[in-house]
Design a protein around this motif. Structure first.
Motif, PDB file in Angstrom:
ATOM      1  N   TYR A  29       0.831  -1.205   0.000  1.00 30.69           N
ATOM      2  CA  TYR A  29       0.000   0.000   0.000  1.00 30.69           C
ATOM      3  C   TYR A  29       0.863   1.252   0.000  1.00 30.69           C
ATOM      4  CZ  TYR A  29      -3.224   3.634   1.421  1.00 30.69           C
ATOM      5  OH  TYR A  29      -3.960   4.789   1.468  1.00 30.69           O
ATOM      6  N   ARG A  30       0.512   2.160  -0.869  1.00 32.22           N
ATOM      7  CA  ARG A  30       1.053   3.519  -0.878  1.00 32.22           C
ATOM      8  C   ARG A  30      -0.131   4.439  -1.096  1.00 32.22           C
ATOM      9  NH1 ARG A  30       4.934   3.468  -5.706  1.00 32.22           N
ATOM     10  NH2 ARG A  30       4.709   5.687  -5.405  1.00 32.22           N
ATOM     11  N   ARG A  31      -0.173   5.527  -0.388  1.00 35.91           N
ATOM     12  CA  ARG A  31      -1.293   6.463  -0.553  1.00 35.91           C
ATOM     13  C   ARG A  31      -1.060   7.300  -1.805  1.00 35.91           C
ATOM     14  NH1 ARG A  31      -4.616   9.596   4.005  1.00 35.91           N
ATOM     15  NH2 ARG A  31      -5.375   7.474   4.172  1.00 35.91           N
ATOM     16  N   PHE A  32      -1.897   7.067  -2.811  1.00 39.27           N
ATOM     17  CA  PHE A  32      -1.786   7.796  -4.067  1.00 39.27           C
ATOM     18  C   PHE A  32      -2.675   9.024  -4.024  1.00 39.27           C
ATOM     19  CE2 PHE A  32      -1.134   3.323  -5.715  1.00 39.27           C
ATOM     20  CZ  PHE A  32       0.239   3.455  -5.806  1.00 39.27           C
ATOM     21  N   GLY A  33      -2.177  10.119  -4.565  1.00 35.72           N
ATOM     22  CA  GLY A  33      -2.936  11.358  -4.604  1.00 35.72           C
ATOM     23  C   GLY A  33      -3.333  11.728  -6.015  1.00 35.72           C
ATOM     24  N   VAL A  34      -4.106  12.790  -6.121  1.00 34.02           N
ATOM     25  CA  VAL A  34      -4.550  13.306  -7.409  1.00 34.02           C
ATOM     26  C   VAL A  34      -3.316  13.644  -8.254  1.00 34.02           C
ATOM     27  CG1 VAL A  34      -5.754  15.216  -8.534  1.00 34.02           C
ATOM     28  CG2 VAL A  34      -6.730  14.147  -6.494  1.00 34.02           C
ATOM     29  N   GLY A  35      -3.348  13.203  -9.504  1.00 31.89           N
ATOM     30  CA  GLY A  35      -2.249  13.480 -10.421  1.00 31.89           C
ATOM     31  C   GLY A  35      -1.271  12.331 -10.577  1.00 31.89           C
ATOM     32  N   PHE A  36      -1.316  11.378  -9.648  1.00 32.69           N
ATOM     33  CA  PHE A  36      -0.403  10.236  -9.728  1.00 32.69           C
ATOM     34  C   PHE A  36      -0.841   9.325 -10.870  1.00 32.69           C
ATOM     35  CE2 PHE A  36       1.229   6.064  -8.684  1.00 32.69           C
ATOM     36  CZ  PHE A  36       2.534   6.351  -8.307  1.00 32.69           C
ATOM     37  N   ASN A  71      -8.149   0.079   0.910  1.00 28.69           N
ATOM     38  CA  ASN A  71      -9.361   0.631   1.525  1.00 28.69           C
ATOM     39  C   ASN A  71      -9.755   1.984   0.940  1.00 28.69           C
ATOM     40  OD1 ASN A  71      -9.698  -1.578   3.160  1.00 28.69           O
ATOM     41  ND2 ASN A  71      -8.585  -0.698   4.873  1.00 28.69           N
ATOM     42  N   ASP A  72      -9.134   2.350  -0.160  1.00 28.25           N
ATOM     43  CA  ASP A  72      -9.398   3.636  -0.794  1.00 28.25           C
ATOM     44  C   ASP A  72     -10.228   3.455  -2.061  1.00 28.25           C
ATOM     45  OD1 ASP A  72      -7.635   4.585   1.139  1.00 28.25           O
ATOM     46  OD2 ASP A  72      -5.945   4.725  -0.248  1.00 28.25           O
ATOM     47  N   ALA A  73     -10.915   4.517  -2.446  1.00 29.92           N
ATOM     48  CA  ALA A  73     -11.583   4.582  -3.743  1.00 29.92           C
ATOM     49  C   ALA A  73     -10.848   5.652  -4.554  1.00 29.92           C
ATOM     50  CB  ALA A  73     -13.050   4.951  -3.590  1.00 29.92           C
ATOM     51  N   LEU A  74     -10.396   5.280  -5.732  1.00 22.78           N
ATOM     52  CA  LEU A  74      -9.673   6.208  -6.598  1.00 22.78           C
ATOM     53  C   LEU A  74     -10.450   6.379  -7.895  1.00 22.78           C
ATOM     54  CD1 LEU A  74      -6.085   4.643  -6.288  1.00 22.78           C
ATOM     55  CD2 LEU A  74      -7.090   6.450  -4.871  1.00 22.78           C
ATOM     56  N   LEU A  75     -10.657   7.614  -8.304  1.00 25.65           N
ATOM     57  CA  LEU A  75     -11.260   7.882  -9.603  1.00 25.65           C
ATOM     58  C   LEU A  75     -10.113   7.993 -10.597  1.00 25.65           C
ATOM     59  CD1 LEU A  75     -13.877   8.390 -11.181  1.00 25.65           C
ATOM     60  CD2 LEU A  75     -13.537  10.835 -10.740  1.00 25.65           C
ATOM     61  N   VAL A  76     -10.122   7.094 -11.576  1.00 27.48           N
ATOM     62  CA  VAL A  76      -8.990   6.963 -12.490  1.00 27.48           C
ATOM     63  C   VAL A  76      -9.432   7.247 -13.926  1.00 27.48           C
ATOM     64  CG1 VAL A  76      -7.256   5.339 -13.382  1.00 27.48           C
ATOM     65  CG2 VAL A  76      -7.936   5.244 -10.982  1.00 27.48           C
ATOM     66  N   GLY A  81      -4.363   6.527 -16.882  1.00 23.70           N
ATOM     67  CA  GLY A  81      -3.991   5.947 -15.594  1.00 23.70           C
ATOM     68  C   GLY A  81      -3.862   6.970 -14.483  1.00 23.70           C
ATOM     69  N   ARG A  82      -4.165   8.222 -14.768  1.00 22.68           N
ATOM     70  CA  ARG A  82      -4.051   9.279 -13.757  1.00 22.68           C
ATOM     71  C   ARG A  82      -5.200   9.246 -12.764  1.00 22.68           C
ATOM     72  NH1 ARG A  82      -0.755  14.033 -13.926  1.00 22.68           N
ATOM     73  NH2 ARG A  82       0.941  13.297 -15.190  1.00 22.68           N
ATOM     74  N   VAL A  83      -4.845   9.454 -11.513  1.00 21.15           N
ATOM     75  CA  VAL A  83      -5.833   9.580 -10.441  1.00 21.15           C
ATOM     76  C   VAL A  83      -6.382  11.000 -10.491  1.00 21.15           C
ATOM     77  CG1 VAL A  83      -6.188   9.522  -7.945  1.00 21.15           C
ATOM     78  CG2 VAL A  83      -4.627   7.879  -9.025  1.00 21.15           C
ATOM     79  N   VAL A  84      -7.706  11.122 -10.582  1.00 27.94           N
ATOM     80  CA  VAL A  84      -8.315  12.452 -10.655  1.00 27.94           C
ATOM     81  C   VAL A  84      -9.116  12.808  -9.404  1.00 27.94           C
ATOM     82  CG1 VAL A  84      -8.303  12.538 -13.168  1.00 27.94           C
ATOM     83  CG2 VAL A  84     -10.286  11.613 -12.001  1.00 27.94           C
ATOM     84  N   ASP A  85      -9.379  11.824  -8.557  1.00 26.25           N
ATOM     85  CA  ASP A  85     -10.048  12.086  -7.283  1.00 26.25           C
ATOM     86  C   ASP A  85      -9.776  10.905  -6.365  1.00 26.25           C
ATOM     87  OD1 ASP A  85     -11.541  13.322  -5.335  1.00 26.25           O
ATOM     88  OD2 ASP A  85     -13.471  13.129  -6.366  1.00 26.25           O
ATOM     89  N   THR A  86      -9.853  11.140  -5.070  1.00 23.52           N
ATOM     90  CA  THR A  86      -9.599  10.089  -4.094  1.00 23.52           C
ATOM     91  C   THR A  86     -10.552  10.197  -2.924  1.00 23.52           C
ATOM     92  OG1 THR A  86      -8.016  11.443  -2.869  1.00 23.52           O
ATOM     93  CG2 THR A  86      -7.109  10.037  -4.590  1.00 23.52           C
ATOM     94  N   VAL A  87     -10.889   9.053  -2.356  1.00 24.21           N
ATOM     95  CA  VAL A  87     -11.575   8.994  -1.072  1.00 24.21           C
ATOM     96  C   VAL A  87     -10.805   7.943  -0.272  1.00 24.21           C
ATOM     97  CG1 VAL A  87     -13.722   8.532   0.178  1.00 24.21           C
ATOM     98  CG2 VAL A  87     -13.801   9.544  -2.136  1.00 24.21           C
ATOM     99  N   TYR A  88     -10.060   8.414   0.709  1.00 21.31           N
ATOM    100  CA  TYR A  88      -9.210   7.520   1.491  1.00 21.31           C
ATOM    101  C   TYR A  88     -10.002   6.827   2.594  1.00 21.31           C
ATOM    102  CZ  TYR A  88      -5.476  10.197  -0.731  1.00 21.31           C
ATOM    103  OH  TYR A  88      -4.650  10.795  -1.644  1.00 21.31           O
ATOM    104  N   ASP A  89      -9.635   5.591   2.856  1.00 18.56           N
ATOM    105  CA  ASP A  89     -10.193   4.821   3.980  1.00 18.56           C
ATOM    106  C   ASP A  89     -11.714   4.730   3.955  1.00 18.56           C
ATOM    107  OD1 ASP A  89      -7.626   4.317   5.042  1.00 18.56           O
ATOM    108  OD2 ASP A  89      -7.623   6.313   5.968  1.00 18.56           O
ATOM    109  N   ILE A  90     -12.305   4.615   2.781  1.00 17.48           N
ATOM    110  CA  ILE A  90     -13.762   4.507   2.680  1.00 17.48           C
ATOM    111  C   ILE A  90     -14.224   3.093   3.047  1.00 17.48           C
ATOM    112  CG2 ILE A  90     -13.705   3.972   0.212  1.00 17.48           C
ATOM    113  CD1 ILE A  90     -16.328   5.526  -0.071  1.00 17.48           C
ATOM    114  N   PHE A  91     -13.400   2.100   2.757  1.00 23.44           N
ATOM    115  CA  PHE A  91     -13.750   0.706   3.047  1.00 23.44           C
ATOM    116  C   PHE A  91     -13.004   0.240   4.278  1.00 23.44           C
ATOM    117  CE2 PHE A  91     -13.756   1.154  -1.655  1.00 23.44           C
ATOM    118  CZ  PHE A  91     -15.123   1.138  -1.821  1.00 23.44           C
ATOM    119  N   TRP A  92     -13.560  -0.747   4.944  1.00 20.99           N
ATOM    120  CA  TRP A  92     -12.875  -1.316   6.114  1.00 20.99           C
ATOM    121  C   TRP A  92     -13.194  -2.772   6.236  1.00 20.99           C
ATOM    122  CZ3 TRP A  92     -16.011  -2.932  10.248  1.00 20.99           C
ATOM    123  CH2 TRP A  92     -17.346  -2.555  10.155  1.00 20.99           C
TER     124      TRP A  92
END
Length: 92
Positions: A29-36, A71-76, A81-92
């Motif tokens: 796991y690595r926390r990916f941000g917008v633009g990655f 556990n994250d949701a990424l809008l790709v 392949g670019r991440v355009v939005d993120t919601v961290y820790d939405i799932f558990w």
């Protein structure tokens, strides 16, 4: 409010089976941000969130898809392949 569903009542919807990283993804796991830019194995169709509304995520249109990453949701953007939005820790 009559008819309102509380977060407590919906809590089970966010509890998903354990996430298994794709074969070949050895980085953990690595926390990916917008633009990655993601490796394409992380956003293949097996990881798409089929019904974003279930998780109160906005609809994804065109080349965009919500994908589960641990556990994250990424809008790709599937084209780049670019991440355009993120919601961290939405799932558990």
């Amino acid at each position: 409010m009559p008819g309102a569903i509380t977060a407590h009542q919906n809590r089970g919807a966010y509890r998903l089976p354990r996430y298994y990283a794709p074969s070949g993804w050895g980085s953990g796991y690595r926390r990916f941000g917008v633009g990655f830019s993601l490796n394409s194995i992380l956003y293949n169709q097996n990881y798409w969130i089929q019904d974003p509304y279930t998780y109160r995520l906005p609809e994804a249109y065109g080349p965009y898809r919500w994908v589960r990453y641990y556990n994250d949701a990424l809008l790709v953007d599937l084209d780049s392949g670019r991440v355009v939005d993120t919601v961290y820790d939405i799932f558990w």
